[in-house]
Design a protein around this motif. Structure first.
Motif, PDB file in Angstrom:
ATOM      1  N   VAL A 164       0.723  -1.133   0.233  1.00 53.01           N
ATOM      2  CA  VAL A 164      -0.623   0.067  -0.173  1.00 53.01           C
ATOM      3  C   VAL A 164       1.028   1.212   0.022  1.00 53.01           C
ATOM      4  O   VAL A 164       0.622   2.667  -1.094  1.00 53.01           O
ATOM      5  N   HIS A 217      -6.413  -2.578  -0.836  1.00 59.25           N
ATOM      6  CA  HIS A 217      -7.123  -1.168  -1.565  1.00 59.25           C
ATOM      7  C   HIS A 217      -9.102  -1.724  -1.713  1.00 59.25           C
ATOM      8  O   HIS A 217      -9.869  -0.985  -1.851  1.00 59.25           O
ATOM      9  N   ASP A 218      -9.187  -3.192  -1.173  1.00 56.73           N
ATOM     10  CA  ASP A 218     -10.428  -3.652  -1.669  1.00 56.73           C
ATOM     11  C   ASP A 218     -11.043  -4.317  -0.173  1.00 56.73           C
ATOM     12  O   ASP A 218     -11.420  -4.977  -0.176  1.00 56.73           O
ATOM     13  N   ILE A 248      -4.479   3.223   6.014  1.00 63.34           N
ATOM     14  CA  ILE A 248      -4.980   2.758   5.255  1.00 63.34           C
ATOM     15  C   ILE A 248      -7.056   3.411   4.636  1.00 63.34           C
ATOM     16  O   ILE A 248      -7.708   4.115   4.173  1.00 63.34           O
ATOM     17  N   PRO A 253      -9.063   5.155  -1.312  1.00 64.94           N
ATOM     18  CA  PRO A 253      -8.361   4.302  -2.222  1.00 64.94           C
ATOM     19  C   PRO A 253      -7.995   4.868  -3.436  1.00 64.94           C
ATOM     20  O   PRO A 253      -7.268   4.413  -4.307  1.00 64.94           O
ATOM     21  N   TRP A 266      -5.130   5.903  -4.304  1.00 60.09           N
ATOM     22  CA  TRP A 266      -3.769   5.547  -5.116  1.00 60.09           C
ATOM     23  C   TRP A 266      -3.522   4.112  -5.288  1.00 60.09           C
ATOM     24  O   TRP A 266      -2.837   3.282  -5.143  1.00 60.09           O
ATOM     25  N   TRP A 267      -4.820   3.304  -5.725  1.00 54.19           N
ATOM     26  CA  TRP A 267      -4.951   1.617  -6.029  1.00 54.19           C
ATOM     27  C   TRP A 267      -3.813   1.298  -7.527  1.00 54.19           C
ATOM     28  O   TRP A 267      -3.545   0.477  -6.639  1.00 54.19           O
ATOM     29  N   THR A 298      -6.553  -6.934 -10.013  1.00 57.02           N
ATOM     30  CA  THR A 298      -5.826  -5.590 -10.733  1.00 57.02           C
ATOM     31  C   THR A 298      -4.481  -5.882 -11.540  1.00 57.02           C
ATOM     32  O   THR A 298      -4.812  -4.837 -11.895  1.00 57.02           O
TER      33      THR A 298
END
Length: 266
Positions: free
Chosen positions: A104, A128-129, A189, A194, A197-198, A224
């Motif tokens: 991350v 991110h998820d 986080i 997200p 940045w993801w 991803t």
């Protein structure tokens, strides 16, 4: 392996970062897992040095001799910390490598400070998820037990087996090396959208997914990689969980160095 230790400070932000430096060649900045430190990258740093790279393993805030405020910390702040390392110790953009929570951090750095990133490597890819793929309750419950020194080694090993290690692997290698005082880094986080940045910037990205990870299923990495398209390289590593670095060090080094060599045109 010869290694030097650098201490850099940003007095205005109250941040001091300890960085372990090894090798010569293109710069590779390494960011560790939650509550873990730069020493987790010892094997990878040795392999990188042998392959002709200079690596800089960072102790996050309040790990090792690093220090800095954690209240209200965001991923933008962490991106600025990584940028501080690059600005003070490197010449131009670098390859960013993140393990676990570090995945991350390096994606945030490449997103918020794209001028510092030549490439990004994550092992595994996730975080991110969490709204779609939440961490199982038993894994969350095991995590604080991993570094609780009031427990027996056997109890801690069982907790690490639940949260971090694949069946049959030896969690005792992680009995040492914990920095619980840096736990607040992970809180960044939840304070950062997200969507910001993801993607990990727009440059090349390597996703290394463990196939026995109790926190981040391989499907997260596959999804991803598919979403990022041609800029993403994707590999899977069997017989390891979230603690892929100590579980499969040779495979990690092989995949990371092959990716970096492609970026360097070697």
């Amino acid at each position: 392996m010869e290694q030097t230790v650098e201490l850099i400070e940003d007095a205005a932000r109250g941040v001091r970062l300890e960085v372990l430096v090894a090798g010569e060649g293109p710069d590779v900045v390494l960011v560790p897992s939650a509550m873990r430190g730069a020493s987790d990258f010892a094997h990878l740093q040795q392999a990188l040095a042998a392959a002709g790279y200079r690596s800089l393993a960072v102790n996050p805030r309040n790990a090792g001799r690093s220090a800095g405020p954690l209240d209200g910390l965001t991923l933008q702040d962490i991106a600025d910390d990584i940028s501080l390392v690059v600005g003070r110790l490197c010449d131009g953009p670098v390859h960013l490598v993140g393990h676990a929570l570090g995945n991350v951090c390096v994606r945030a750095a490449a997103s918020f400070r794209p001028e510092i990133a030549r490439s990004v490597t994550v092992m595994p890819c996730g975080g991110h998820d969490l709204a779609v793929r939440p961490v199982a309750p038993e894994v969350i419950a095991a995590m604080p037990r991993c570094h609780d020194e009031s427990l027996s080694d056997a109890e801690r090993i069982e907790a690490m087996r639940t949260a971090f290690f694949a069946p049959g692997n030896d969690p005792s290698v992680w009995l040492d090396g914990w920095w619980p005082q840096s736990a607040g880094v992970a809180g960044a986080i939840g304070r950062t959208d997200p969507a910001l940045w993801w993607r990990g910037g727009e440059g090349p990205i390597l996703i290394v997914m463990p196939l026995n990870d109790a926190m981040m299923a391989a499907e997260a990495g596959r999804a991803t990689a598919e979403a990022l398209g041609e800029r993403a390289s994707y590999v899977e590593v069997d017989n390891c969980g979230h603690a892929i670095l100590p579980e499969q060090p040779e495979a990690v080094a092989r995949h990371v160095i092959a990716f970096l060599d492609r970026q360097e045109g070697r």
